[in-house]
Design a protein around this motif. Structure first.
Motif, PDB file in Angstrom:
ATOM      1  N   HIS A 166       0.815  -1.213   0.000  1.00 21.82           N
ATOM      2  CA  HIS A 166       0.000   0.000   0.000  1.00 21.82           C
ATOM      3  C   HIS A 166       0.851   1.267   0.000  1.00 21.82           C
ATOM      4  CE1 HIS A 166      -4.130  -1.405   0.012  1.00 21.82           C
ATOM      5  NE2 HIS A 166      -3.716  -2.427   0.745  1.00 21.82           N
ATOM      6  N   LEU A 167       2.163   1.129   0.095  1.00 20.92           N
ATOM      7  CA  LEU A 167       3.050   2.273  -0.087  1.00 20.92           C
ATOM      8  C   LEU A 167       3.074   2.696  -1.554  1.00 20.92           C
ATOM      9  CD1 LEU A 167       6.026   1.181   2.202  1.00 20.92           C
ATOM     10  CD2 LEU A 167       4.266   2.903   2.709  1.00 20.92           C
ATOM     11  N   ILE A 168       2.714   1.782  -2.442  1.00 25.76           N
ATOM     12  CA  ILE A 168       2.606   2.053  -3.878  1.00 25.76           C
ATOM     13  C   ILE A 168       1.170   2.491  -4.143  1.00 25.76           C
ATOM     14  CG2 ILE A 168       2.749   1.010  -6.184  1.00 25.76           C
ATOM     15  CD1 ILE A 168       4.568  -1.149  -4.841  1.00 25.76           C
ATOM     16  N   PRO A 169       0.956   3.576  -4.906  1.00 24.51           N
ATOM     17  CA  PRO A 169      -0.420   3.980  -5.217  1.00 24.51           C
ATOM     18  C   PRO A 169      -1.196   2.827  -5.866  1.00 24.51           C
ATOM     19  CG  PRO A 169       1.101   5.694  -5.868  1.00 24.51           C
ATOM     20  CD  PRO A 169       1.934   4.502  -5.457  1.00 24.51           C
ATOM     21  N   GLN A 170      -2.348   2.503  -5.324  1.00 25.75           N
ATOM     22  CA  GLN A 170      -3.206   1.399  -5.744  1.00 25.75           C
ATOM     23  C   GLN A 170      -2.491   0.043  -5.641  1.00 25.75           C
ATOM     24  OE1 GLN A 170      -4.762   2.446  -9.669  1.00 25.75           O
ATOM     25  NE2 GLN A 170      -6.699   2.936  -8.653  1.00 25.75           N
ATOM     26  N   GLY A 171      -1.479  -0.036  -4.780  1.00 22.15           N
ATOM     27  CA  GLY A 171      -0.682  -1.257  -4.647  1.00 22.15           C
ATOM     28  C   GLY A 171      -1.471  -2.474  -4.223  1.00 22.15           C
ATOM     29  N   GLY A 172      -2.461  -2.282  -3.359  1.00 20.12           N
ATOM     30  CA  GLY A 172      -3.280  -3.408  -2.921  1.00 20.12           C
ATOM     31  C   GLY A 172      -4.107  -3.986  -4.048  1.00 20.12           C
ATOM     32  N   ILE A 173      -4.662  -3.118  -4.882  1.00 22.23           N
ATOM     33  CA  ILE A 173      -5.477  -3.573  -6.010  1.00 22.23           C
ATOM     34  C   ILE A 173      -4.598  -4.198  -7.093  1.00 22.23           C
ATOM     35  CG2 ILE A 173      -7.005  -2.795  -7.865  1.00 22.23           C
ATOM     36  CD1 ILE A 173      -7.940  -0.573  -5.928  1.00 22.23           C
ATOM     37  N   ILE A 174      -3.467  -3.572  -7.351  1.00 24.59           N
ATOM     38  CA  ILE A 174      -2.592  -4.044  -8.427  1.00 24.59           C
ATOM     39  C   ILE A 174      -1.917  -5.360  -8.063  1.00 24.59           C
ATOM     40  CG2 ILE A 174      -0.475  -3.534  -9.728  1.00 24.59           C
ATOM     41  CD1 ILE A 174      -1.260  -0.544  -9.501  1.00 24.59           C
ATOM     42  N   PHE A 175      -1.398  -5.465  -6.854  1.00 24.46           N
ATOM     43  CA  PHE A 175      -0.559  -6.614  -6.504  1.00 24.46           C
ATOM     44  C   PHE A 175      -1.249  -7.699  -5.691  1.00 24.46           C
ATOM     45  CE2 PHE A 175       2.497  -3.230  -7.374  1.00 24.46           C
ATOM     46  CZ  PHE A 175       3.240  -3.859  -8.349  1.00 24.46           C
ATOM     47  N   ALA A 176      -2.399  -7.433  -5.109  1.00 21.76           N
ATOM     48  CA  ALA A 176      -3.165  -8.426  -4.350  1.00 21.76           C
ATOM     49  C   ALA A 176      -2.259  -9.274  -3.448  1.00 21.76           C
ATOM     50  CB  ALA A 176      -3.971  -9.306  -5.294  1.00 21.76           C
ATOM     51  N   PRO A 177      -1.587  -8.639  -2.471  1.00 20.30           N
ATOM     52  CA  PRO A 177      -0.616  -9.382  -1.658  1.00 20.30           C
ATOM     53  C   PRO A 177      -1.228 -10.529  -0.855  1.00 20.30           C
ATOM     54  CG  PRO A 177      -0.995  -7.188  -0.757  1.00 20.30           C
ATOM     55  CD  PRO A 177      -1.685  -7.232  -2.067  1.00 20.30           C
ATOM     56  N   LEU A 178      -2.487 -10.413  -0.459  1.00 25.49           N
ATOM     57  CA  LEU A 178      -3.097 -11.515   0.284  1.00 25.49           C
ATOM     58  C   LEU A 178      -3.166 -12.771  -0.578  1.00 25.49           C
ATOM     59  CD1 LEU A 178      -6.077  -9.782   2.163  1.00 25.49           C
ATOM     60  CD2 LEU A 178      -3.756 -10.148   2.958  1.00 25.49           C
ATOM     61  N   SER A 179      -3.432 -12.593  -1.844  1.00 26.68           N
ATOM     62  CA  SER A 179      -3.540 -13.737  -2.756  1.00 26.68           C
ATOM     63  C   SER A 179      -2.213 -14.466  -2.910  1.00 26.68           C
ATOM     64  CB  SER A 179      -4.046 -13.286  -4.125  1.00 26.68           C
ATOM     65  OG  SER A 179      -5.335 -12.742  -4.019  1.00 26.68           O
ATOM     66  N   LEU A 180      -1.127 -13.722  -2.939  1.00 29.63           N
ATOM     67  CA  LEU A 180       0.199 -14.344  -3.060  1.00 29.63           C
ATOM     68  C   LEU A 180       0.442 -15.304  -1.900  1.00 29.63           C
ATOM     69  CD1 LEU A 180       3.155 -14.671  -4.019  1.00 29.63           C
ATOM     70  CD2 LEU A 180       3.669 -12.571  -2.791  1.00 29.63           C
ATOM     71  N   VAL A 181       0.177 -14.855  -0.694  1.00 27.22           N
ATOM     72  CA  VAL A 181       0.415 -15.677   0.490  1.00 27.22           C
ATOM     73  C   VAL A 181      -0.518 -16.884   0.508  1.00 27.22           C
ATOM     74  CG1 VAL A 181       0.326 -15.679   3.017  1.00 27.22           C
ATOM     75  CG2 VAL A 181       1.310 -13.727   1.810  1.00 27.22           C
ATOM     76  N   ILE A 182      -1.785 -16.671   0.191  1.00 27.05           N
ATOM     77  CA  ILE A 182      -2.755 -17.766   0.203  1.00 27.05           C
ATOM     78  C   ILE A 182      -2.408 -18.805  -0.866  1.00 27.05           C
ATOM     79  CG2 ILE A 182      -5.183 -18.389  -0.133  1.00 27.05           C
ATOM     80  CD1 ILE A 182      -4.537 -16.899   2.534  1.00 27.05           C
ATOM     81  N   LEU A 183      -2.052 -18.361  -2.057  1.00 31.28           N
ATOM     82  CA  LEU A 183      -1.690 -19.288  -3.134  1.00 31.28           C
ATOM     83  C   LEU A 183      -0.488 -20.140  -2.724  1.00 31.28           C
ATOM     84  CD1 LEU A 183      -1.892 -20.411  -6.033  1.00 31.28           C
ATOM     85  CD2 LEU A 183      -0.520 -18.444  -6.774  1.00 31.28           C
ATOM     86  N   ALA A 184       0.562 -19.490  -2.270  1.00 30.24           N
ATOM     87  CA  ALA A 184       1.775 -20.228  -1.888  1.00 30.24           C
ATOM     88  C   ALA A 184       1.500 -21.160  -0.705  1.00 30.24           C
ATOM     89  CB  ALA A 184       2.902 -19.253  -1.554  1.00 30.24           C
ATOM     90  N   GLY A 185       0.797 -20.671   0.290  1.00 36.61           N
ATOM     91  CA  GLY A 185       0.529 -21.477   1.483  1.00 36.61           C
ATOM     92  C   GLY A 185      -0.356 -22.676   1.206  1.00 36.61           C
ATOM     93  N   ALA A 186      -1.439 -22.458   0.465  1.00 34.49           N
ATOM     94  CA  ALA A 186      -2.363 -23.557   0.172  1.00 34.49           C
ATOM     95  C   ALA A 186      -1.729 -24.583  -0.755  1.00 34.49           C
ATOM     96  CB  ALA A 186      -3.656 -23.014  -0.442  1.00 34.49           C
ATOM     97  N   TYR A 187      -0.957 -24.118  -1.719  1.00 37.21           N
ATOM     98  CA  TYR A 187      -0.325 -25.048  -2.658  1.00 37.21           C
ATOM     99  C   TYR A 187       0.751 -25.870  -1.946  1.00 37.21           C
ATOM    100  CZ  TYR A 187       0.465 -26.664  -7.414  1.00 37.21           C
ATOM    101  OH  TYR A 187       0.516 -27.432  -8.553  1.00 37.21           O
ATOM    102  N   LYS A 188       1.522 -25.226  -1.099  1.00 35.85           N
ATOM    103  CA  LYS A 188       2.632 -25.901  -0.427  1.00 35.85           C
ATOM    104  C   LYS A 188       2.180 -26.777   0.742  1.00 35.85           C
ATOM    105  CE  LYS A 188       7.107 -26.405   0.450  1.00 35.85           C
ATOM    106  NZ  LYS A 188       8.018 -27.029  -0.496  1.00 35.85           N
ATOM    107  N   LEU A 189       1.203 -26.297   1.532  1.00 42.27           N
ATOM    108  CA  LEU A 189       0.851 -26.976   2.780  1.00 42.27           C
ATOM    109  C   LEU A 189      -0.561 -27.551   2.811  1.00 42.27           C
ATOM    110  CD1 LEU A 189       2.558 -24.416   5.137  1.00 42.27           C
ATOM    111  CD2 LEU A 189       3.376 -26.698   4.561  1.00 42.27           C
ATOM    112  N   GLY A 190      -1.328 -27.328   1.777  1.00 45.16           N
ATOM    113  CA  GLY A 190      -2.650 -27.934   1.704  1.00 45.16           C
ATOM    114  C   GLY A 190      -3.792 -26.943   1.850  1.00 45.16           C
ATOM    115  N   TRP A 191      -4.947 -27.392   1.428  1.00 49.34           N
ATOM    116  CA  TRP A 191      -6.117 -26.516   1.385  1.00 49.34           C
ATOM    117  C   TRP A 191      -6.587 -26.102   2.774  1.00 49.34           C
ATOM    118  CZ3 TRP A 191     -10.717 -27.933   3.613  1.00 49.34           C
ATOM    119  CH2 TRP A 191     -10.905 -29.291   3.882  1.00 49.34           C
TER     120      TRP A 191
END
Length: 166
Positions: free
Chosen positions: A36-61
């Motif tokens: 969010h230090l980047i203008p519209q950074g949350g919308i552009i980069f969706a940081p929550l999705s990165l963590v959820i994707l990596a975590g669910a794929y690596k450690l399970g649903w």
């Protein structure tokens, strides 16, 4: 030499499941502040999705789903973001991503860019349909693709790196 990815499917009766889910919730609290230090950074980069994707794929649903359900609520309660009216949509999208990522990893038992691309695209389609049903707004459902493409690339490369090499 080829690196082999270790993927796990943790269950609800393992302490590790809750520890990892808590770790991902904490990551999902810190990362949005950075983006969010980047203008519209949350919308552009969706940081929550990165963590959820990596975590669910690596450690399970299960780990991914717990983090997906708790992260937006914790962020909202502590920071007011996401806004209350966005909370159900974001939670639905993250839960869909966690389930699809976890089941994809469990079924194929390997990490490839093609599988991650398919996982992200299917979850975005389901998430977009869910957003359309919850809000009725087509623009918001489409902006994940139009504005969020840098975040999609970040999700794919970040999740690939985490799942393959960590």
């Amino acid at each position: 030499m080829k690196a082999s990815a270790k993927l796990y499917t943790l269950t609800y009766d393992e302490v590790k499941t809750y520890l990892w889910a808590t770790f991902f919730v904490a990551c999902n609290f810190v990362l949005p502040h950075v983006f969010h230090l980047i203008p519209q950074g949350g919308i552009i980069f969706a940081p929550l999705s990165l963590v959820i994707l990596a975590g669910a794929y690596k450690l399970g649903w299960r780990v991914g789903l717990m983090a997906a359900l708790v992260s937006p609520l914790v962020n909202h309660l502590l920071t007011g973001m996401p806004a209350w009216n966005i909370l159900p949509v974001m939670t639905f999208k993250l839960a869909a991503l966690a389930l699809i990522a976890g089941f994809t990893a469990q079924y194929f038992k390997k990490v490839t860019f093609a599988l991650l691309i398919g996982t992200v695209l299917v979850s975005m389609l389901i998430g977009g349909l869910g957003e359309l049903l919850l809000t009725g707004g087509v623009e918001a459902a489409i902006q994940d693709f139009t504005i969020g493409w840098p975040g999609i690339l970040l999700q794919l490369t970040g999740a690939y790196f985490v799942c393959k090499y960590i």
